[in-house]
Motif scaffolding. Sequence first.
Motif, PDB file in Angstrom:
ATOM      1  N   ASP A  23       0.829  -1.198   0.000  1.00  0.00           N
ATOM      2  CA  ASP A  23       0.000   0.000   0.000  1.00  0.00           C
ATOM      3  C   ASP A  23       0.867   1.253   0.000  1.00  0.00           C
ATOM      4  N   VAL A  24       0.368   2.290  -0.661  1.00  0.00           N
ATOM      5  CA  VAL A  24       1.109   3.542  -0.711  1.00  0.00           C
ATOM      6  C   VAL A  24       0.128   4.690  -0.943  1.00  0.00           C
ATOM      7  N   ILE A  25       0.458   5.849  -0.410  1.00  0.00           N
ATOM      8  CA  ILE A  25      -0.345   7.050  -0.657  1.00  0.00           C
ATOM      9  C   ILE A  25       0.265   7.842  -1.798  1.00  0.00           C
ATOM     10  N   GLN A  26       1.571   8.043  -1.748  1.00  0.00           N
ATOM     11  CA  GLN A  26       2.215   8.872  -2.757  1.00  0.00           C
ATOM     12  C   GLN A  26       3.651   8.400  -2.965  1.00  0.00           C
ATOM     13  N   ILE A  27       4.058   8.255  -4.230  1.00  0.00           N
ATOM     14  CA  ILE A  27       5.429   7.908  -4.569  1.00  0.00           C
ATOM     15  C   ILE A  27       5.991   9.045  -5.392  1.00  0.00           C
ATOM     16  N   ARG A  28       7.111   9.602  -4.950  1.00  0.00           N
ATOM     17  CA  ARG A  28       7.703  10.744  -5.634  1.00  0.00           C
ATOM     18  C   ARG A  28       9.194  10.526  -5.837  1.00  0.00           C
ATOM     19  N   PRO A  29       9.599   9.877  -6.908  1.00  0.00           N
ATOM     20  CA  PRO A  29      11.036   9.794  -7.161  1.00  0.00           C
ATOM     21  C   PRO A  29      11.564  11.169  -7.567  1.00  0.00           C
ATOM     22  N   ILE A  30      12.619  11.604  -6.916  1.00  0.00           N
ATOM     23  CA  ILE A  30      13.162  12.936  -7.166  1.00  0.00           C
ATOM     24  C   ILE A  30      14.655  12.811  -7.445  1.00  0.00           C
ATOM     25  N   SER A  31      15.100  13.481  -8.478  1.00  0.00           N
ATOM     26  CA  SER A  31      16.533  13.540  -8.756  1.00  0.00           C
ATOM     27  C   SER A  31      16.838  14.858  -9.440  1.00  0.00           C
ATOM     28  N   ASN A  32      18.102  15.234  -9.428  1.00  0.00           N
ATOM     29  CA  ASN A  32      18.509  16.441 -10.132  1.00  0.00           C
ATOM     30  C   ASN A  32      19.848  16.184 -10.800  1.00  0.00           C
ATOM     31  N   THR A  33      20.148  17.006 -11.782  1.00  0.00           N
ATOM     32  CA  THR A  33      21.405  16.861 -12.505  1.00  0.00           C
ATOM     33  C   THR A  33      21.823  18.211 -13.062  1.00  0.00           C
ATOM     34  N   LYS A  34      23.105  18.351 -13.309  1.00  0.00           N
ATOM     35  CA  LYS A  34      23.628  19.558 -13.932  1.00  0.00           C
ATOM     36  C   LYS A  34      24.331  19.119 -15.213  1.00  0.00           C
ATOM     37  N   THR A  35      23.995  19.741 -16.311  1.00  0.00           N
ATOM     38  CA  THR A  35      24.542  19.345 -17.604  1.00  0.00           C
ATOM     39  C   THR A  35      25.327  20.497 -18.210  1.00  0.00           C
ATOM     40  N   PHE A  36      26.546  20.204 -18.592  1.00  0.00           N
ATOM     41  CA  PHE A  36      27.364  21.155 -19.330  1.00  0.00           C
ATOM     42  C   PHE A  36      27.505  20.630 -20.747  1.00  0.00           C
ATOM     43  N   SER A  37      27.289  21.474 -21.727  1.00  0.00           N
ATOM     44  CA  SER A  37      27.421  21.019 -23.113  1.00  0.00           C
ATOM     45  C   SER A  37      27.888  22.175 -23.989  1.00  0.00           C
ATOM     46  N   GLY A  38      28.622  21.827 -25.014  1.00  0.00           N
ATOM     47  CA  GLY A  38      29.148  22.835 -25.926  1.00  0.00           C
ATOM     48  C   GLY A  38      28.202  23.080 -27.087  1.00  0.00           C
ATOM     49  N   ALA A  39      28.656  23.884 -28.017  1.00  0.00           N
ATOM     50  CA  ALA A  39      27.846  24.237 -29.180  1.00  0.00           C
ATOM     51  C   ALA A  39      27.549  22.997 -30.011  1.00  0.00           C
ATOM     52  N   GLY A  40      26.301  22.808 -30.376  1.00  0.00           N
ATOM     53  CA  GLY A  40      25.909  21.690 -31.226  1.00  0.00           C
ATOM     54  C   GLY A  40      25.798  20.362 -30.516  1.00  0.00           C
ATOM     55  N   SER A  41      25.811  20.345 -29.200  1.00  0.00           N
ATOM     56  CA  SER A  41      25.810  19.077 -28.465  1.00  0.00           C
ATOM     57  C   SER A  41      24.495  18.320 -28.557  1.00  0.00           C
ATOM     58  N   PHE A  42      23.378  19.004 -28.553  1.00  0.00           N
ATOM     59  CA  PHE A  42      22.082  18.335 -28.516  1.00  0.00           C
ATOM     60  C   PHE A  42      21.376  18.334 -29.867  1.00  0.00           C
ATOM     61  N   ASN A  43      22.106  18.518 -30.942  1.00  0.00           N
ATOM     62  CA  ASN A  43      21.506  18.452 -32.269  1.00  0.00           C
ATOM     63  C   ASN A  43      21.207  17.010 -32.632  1.00  0.00           C
ATOM     64  N   THR A  44      20.011  16.760 -33.142  1.00  0.00           N
ATOM     65  CA  THR A  44      19.631  15.417 -33.568  1.00  0.00           C
ATOM     66  C   THR A  44      19.000  15.500 -34.946  1.00  0.00           C
ATOM     67  N   GLY A  45      19.037  14.408 -35.661  1.00  0.00           N
ATOM     68  CA  GLY A  45      18.407  14.364 -36.974  1.00  0.00           C
ATOM     69  C   GLY A  45      19.290  13.669 -37.980  1.00  0.00           C
ATOM     70  N   ASP A  46      18.780  13.513 -39.176  1.00  0.00           N
ATOM     71  CA  ASP A  46      19.510  12.847 -40.250  1.00  0.00           C
ATOM     72  C   ASP A  46      20.198  13.896 -41.122  1.00  0.00           C
ATOM     73  N   GLY A  47      21.445  13.658 -41.437  1.00  0.00           N
ATOM     74  CA  GLY A  47      22.170  14.514 -42.370  1.00  0.00           C
ATOM     75  C   GLY A  47      22.492  15.894 -41.851  1.00  0.00           C
ATOM     76  N   LEU A  48      22.806  16.031 -40.581  1.00  0.00           N
ATOM     77  CA  LEU A  48      23.152  17.336 -40.032  1.00  0.00           C
ATOM     78  C   LEU A  48      24.564  17.729 -40.447  1.00  0.00           C
ATOM     79  N   ALA A  49      24.756  18.979 -40.721  1.00  0.00           N
ATOM     80  CA  ALA A  49      26.081  19.524 -41.000  1.00  0.00           C
ATOM     81  C   ALA A  49      26.286  20.698 -40.049  1.00  0.00           C
ATOM     82  N   ILE A  50      27.062  20.480 -39.015  1.00  0.00           N
ATOM     83  CA  ILE A  50      27.285  21.491 -37.987  1.00  0.00           C
ATOM     84  C   ILE A  50      28.714  22.002 -38.111  1.00  0.00           C
ATOM     85  N   TYR A  51      28.872  23.306 -38.192  1.00  0.00           N
ATOM     86  CA  TYR A  51      30.194  23.918 -38.305  1.00  0.00           C
ATOM     87  C   TYR A  51      30.407  24.861 -37.132  1.00  0.00           C
TER      88      TYR A  51
END
Length: 73
Positions: A23-51
């Motif tokens: 039995d449970v009343i409430q379940i709350r998984p909690i987490s945090n994170t810090k992300t460092f990323s450079g230019a073009g890091s999160f680009n997704t798709g087919d045929g990308l050309a990043i300069y």
Amino acid sequence: MPAYVGAVQVINVSSSGVFHIGDVIQIRPISNTKTFSGAGSFNTGDGLAIYNQYSATNTLDNDGIDQGINFNL
């Protein structure tokens, strides 16, 4: 209502996951994170050309303490 549970095998529970039986009343998984990323890091798709001629990510964090997750509901 209480439950009767037989044998349980847990292989893996992730860092922000919850494994619960019963039995449970409430379940709350909690987490945090810090992300460092450079230019073009999160680009997704087919045929990308990043300069990016030059990319530098500043990871210096002088404050020491970030926003807490203690009272998040």
